[in-house]
Design a protein around this motif. Structure first.
Motif, PDB file in Angstrom:
ATOM      1  N   VAL A  94      25.120   8.903   3.499  1.00 33.42           N
ATOM      2  CA  VAL A  94      24.783   9.346   2.143  1.00 33.42           C
ATOM      3  C   VAL A  94      26.055  10.030   1.306  1.00 33.42           C
ATOM      4  CG1 VAL A  94      23.209  11.010   0.965  1.00 33.42           C
ATOM      5  CG2 VAL A  94      22.506   9.729   2.899  1.00 33.42           C
ATOM      6  N   THR A  95      26.809  10.659   2.255  1.00 32.53           N
ATOM      7  CA  THR A  95      27.981  11.620   1.606  1.00 32.53           C
ATOM      8  C   THR A  95      28.768  10.923   0.488  1.00 32.53           C
ATOM      9  OG1 THR A  95      28.109  12.789   3.593  1.00 32.53           O
ATOM     10  CG2 THR A  95      29.956  13.003   2.077  1.00 32.53           C
ATOM     11  N   ARG A  96      29.136   9.419   0.959  1.00 31.35           N
ATOM     12  CA  ARG A  96      30.004   8.824  -0.286  1.00 31.35           C
ATOM     13  C   ARG A  96      29.226   8.748  -1.345  1.00 31.35           C
ATOM     14  NH1 ARG A  96      30.310   3.069  -0.150  1.00 31.35           N
ATOM     15  NH2 ARG A  96      28.585   2.148   1.281  1.00 31.35           N
ATOM     16  N   TYR A  97      28.083   8.456  -1.239  1.00 30.04           N
ATOM     17  CA  TYR A  97      27.194   8.017  -2.607  1.00 30.04           C
ATOM     18  C   TYR A  97      26.979   9.433  -3.549  1.00 30.04           C
ATOM     19  CZ  TYR A  97      26.139   3.546  -0.463  1.00 30.04           C
ATOM     20  OH  TYR A  97      26.100   2.404   0.268  1.00 30.04           O
ATOM     21  N   LEU A  98      26.951  10.422  -2.736  1.00 23.65           N
ATOM     22  CA  LEU A  98      26.695  11.838  -3.573  1.00 23.65           C
ATOM     23  C   LEU A  98      28.065  12.056  -3.862  1.00 23.65           C
ATOM     24  CD1 LEU A  98      24.521  13.676  -0.469  1.00 23.65           C
ATOM     25  CD2 LEU A  98      23.917  12.601  -2.987  1.00 23.65           C
ATOM     26  N   ILE A  99      29.018  12.049  -3.386  1.00 29.90           N
ATOM     27  CA  ILE A  99      30.547  12.300  -3.876  1.00 29.90           C
ATOM     28  C   ILE A  99      30.532  11.385  -5.152  1.00 29.90           C
ATOM     29  CG2 ILE A  99      33.052  12.278  -3.484  1.00 29.90           C
ATOM     30  CD1 ILE A  99      32.181  13.092  -0.767  1.00 29.90           C
ATOM     31  N   SER A 100      30.382  10.267  -5.302  1.00 30.58           N
ATOM     32  CA  SER A 100      30.608   9.375  -6.248  1.00 30.58           C
ATOM     33  C   SER A 100      29.551   9.449  -7.313  1.00 30.58           C
ATOM     34  CB  SER A 100      30.281   7.853  -5.925  1.00 30.58           C
ATOM     35  OG  SER A 100      30.985   7.447  -4.790  1.00 30.58           O
ATOM     36  N   ALA A 101      28.462  10.215  -7.163  1.00 32.77           N
ATOM     37  CA  ALA A 101      27.682  10.563  -8.243  1.00 32.77           C
ATOM     38  C   ALA A 101      28.308  11.946  -9.027  1.00 32.77           C
ATOM     39  CB  ALA A 101      26.147  11.026  -7.750  1.00 32.77           C
ATOM     40  N   ILE A 102      28.759  12.819  -8.003  1.00 37.11           N
ATOM     41  CA  ILE A 102      29.522  13.883  -8.695  1.00 37.11           C
ATOM     42  C   ILE A 102      30.405  13.693  -9.533  1.00 37.11           C
ATOM     43  CG2 ILE A 102      31.053  15.909  -7.985  1.00 37.11           C
ATOM     44  CD1 ILE A 102      29.025  16.521  -5.718  1.00 37.11           C
ATOM     45  N   GLU A 103      31.476  12.719  -9.133  1.00 40.06           N
ATOM     46  CA  GLU A 103      32.645  12.418  -9.534  1.00 40.06           C
ATOM     47  C   GLU A 103      32.509  11.366 -10.924  1.00 40.06           C
ATOM     48  OE1 GLU A 103      35.082  10.459  -6.556  1.00 40.06           O
ATOM     49  OE2 GLU A 103      35.592  12.835  -5.843  1.00 40.06           O
TER      50      GLU A 103
END
Length: 330
Positions: A114-123
């Motif tokens: 899940v982490t990479r999707y959450l980080i992409s959403a933040i960025e």
């Protein structure tokens, strides 16, 4: 491979619920209670077997937004890794409600994928504050070294609510080296990032940050300067005394904010202050230390008396006598 009896039984349970959902969509029935009831039925089955049939409904051209939201919400609740890629595919959906629900559901899942999707959403520059807030919750749940820098970046977000959520998240993290990340981030050009970091270093009691914090004393940004003083007060380490006293002298008129900063520290700094006073051959800190100790009540007197009983050096005894007399006069 033919289905097992158990799988066949599950399929039999799913089919009528799917049919019920399709009928609801075809008739364009806006019955929220009925939709919620159908979703509860799917959730009660509690197995990955529901994912593909429900996904077909989700992706059907006539599926209304309100039902798409409910399905995405369901996928978050069932906590199965198979839904991660499905939810991720809706993060750039045209409809804000759908994007928000997709990120909210992803944030409920504890899985490293899940982490990479959450980080992409933040960025993403298109993400609103709710997407970022839900992403923060998910990153907190899936804590790893990868989440630290994205959360630190959010300390500079334009939305105050996002900044607050990032501070709460970073304060919860118990990761190795997070304090080093925070100390390094003090060099950020973003003042809000600095504000957040300075507060966090105090909340996390990061005493090894004193040198880096002391470099920010006297900053032209008065709010930042005040926050640094407050954090140094909270940390209450002898290492910060000389930088604060030096700035107190530069400030000029006594008392001033830097002396008040020392005054707010806990009693552990009183003994080091007494030692500084008697060893200060130039007497540059004398007036400042006398003022601080005059506000310390009987505790400072007790420590001075204890020190006099143990001291054998005449010069130091004379300074202790002078200190005791001076703080009585203030």
């Amino acid at each position: 491979m033919p289905m097992s009896d158990n799988e066949h039984s599950i399929t039999k349970k799913i089919e009528p619920i799917i049919s019920e959902l399709r009928t609801l969509i075809a008739k364009d029935m806006k019955e929220n209670n009925k939709i919620n009831e159908i979703m509860r039925k799917f959730q009660s089955i509690g197995t990955w077997h529901i994912i593909d049939p429900v996904r077909e409904v989700l992706e059907s051209p006539n599926c209304p937004i309100r039902i798409q939201q409910k399905i995405l919400e369901l996928f978050g609740k069932i906590q199965d890794p198979r839904v991660i890629s499905i939810l991720a595919s809706y993060l750039d959906h045209d409809e804000t409600q759908i994007r928000n629900q997709a990120i909210k559901s992803l944030s409920l899942i504890k899985n490293p994928k899940v982490t990479r999707y959450l980080i992409s959403a933040i960025e993403s520059g298109d993400s609103d504050k709710w997407v970022k807030i839900f992403a923060v919750h998910g990153l907190t749940k899936n804590a790893s070294p990868k989440v630290i820098l994205p959360l630190i970046t959010l300390l500079g977000d334009s939305e105050e609510e996002v900044r607050k959520e990032a501070i709460l998240a970073l304060n919860k993290l118990k990761l190795d080296n997070i304090d080093e990340f925070l100390i390094n981030a003090l060099s950020s050009e973003d003042r809000f990032v600095k504000f957040g970091i300075v507060n966090l270093l105090g909340e996390r009691n990061v005493t090894k940050s004193v040198d880096a914090l002391a470099e920010l004393l006297g900053n032209e940004d008065l709010r930042l300067n005040m926050l640094v003083c407050n954090t140094l007060s909270k940390l209450s380490t002898p290492k910060s005394l000389i930088p604060l006293l030096d700035h107190a002298i530069k400030e000029g008129e006594l008392p001033n904010k830097y002396l008040f900063c020392i005054q707010k520290m806990d009693k552990s700094v009183i003994s080091p202050l007494i030692d500084m006073y008697i060893r200060d051959t130039t007497n540059q800190y004398g007036e400042s230390i006398e003022f601080i100790l005059s506000k310390s009540g009987l505790y400072a007197h007790e420590l001075i008396l204890e020190r006099k009983d143990k001291e054998s050096t005449p010069e130091f005894l004379a300074k202790l006598e002078l200190l005791e007399n001076q703080i009585d006069k203030i």
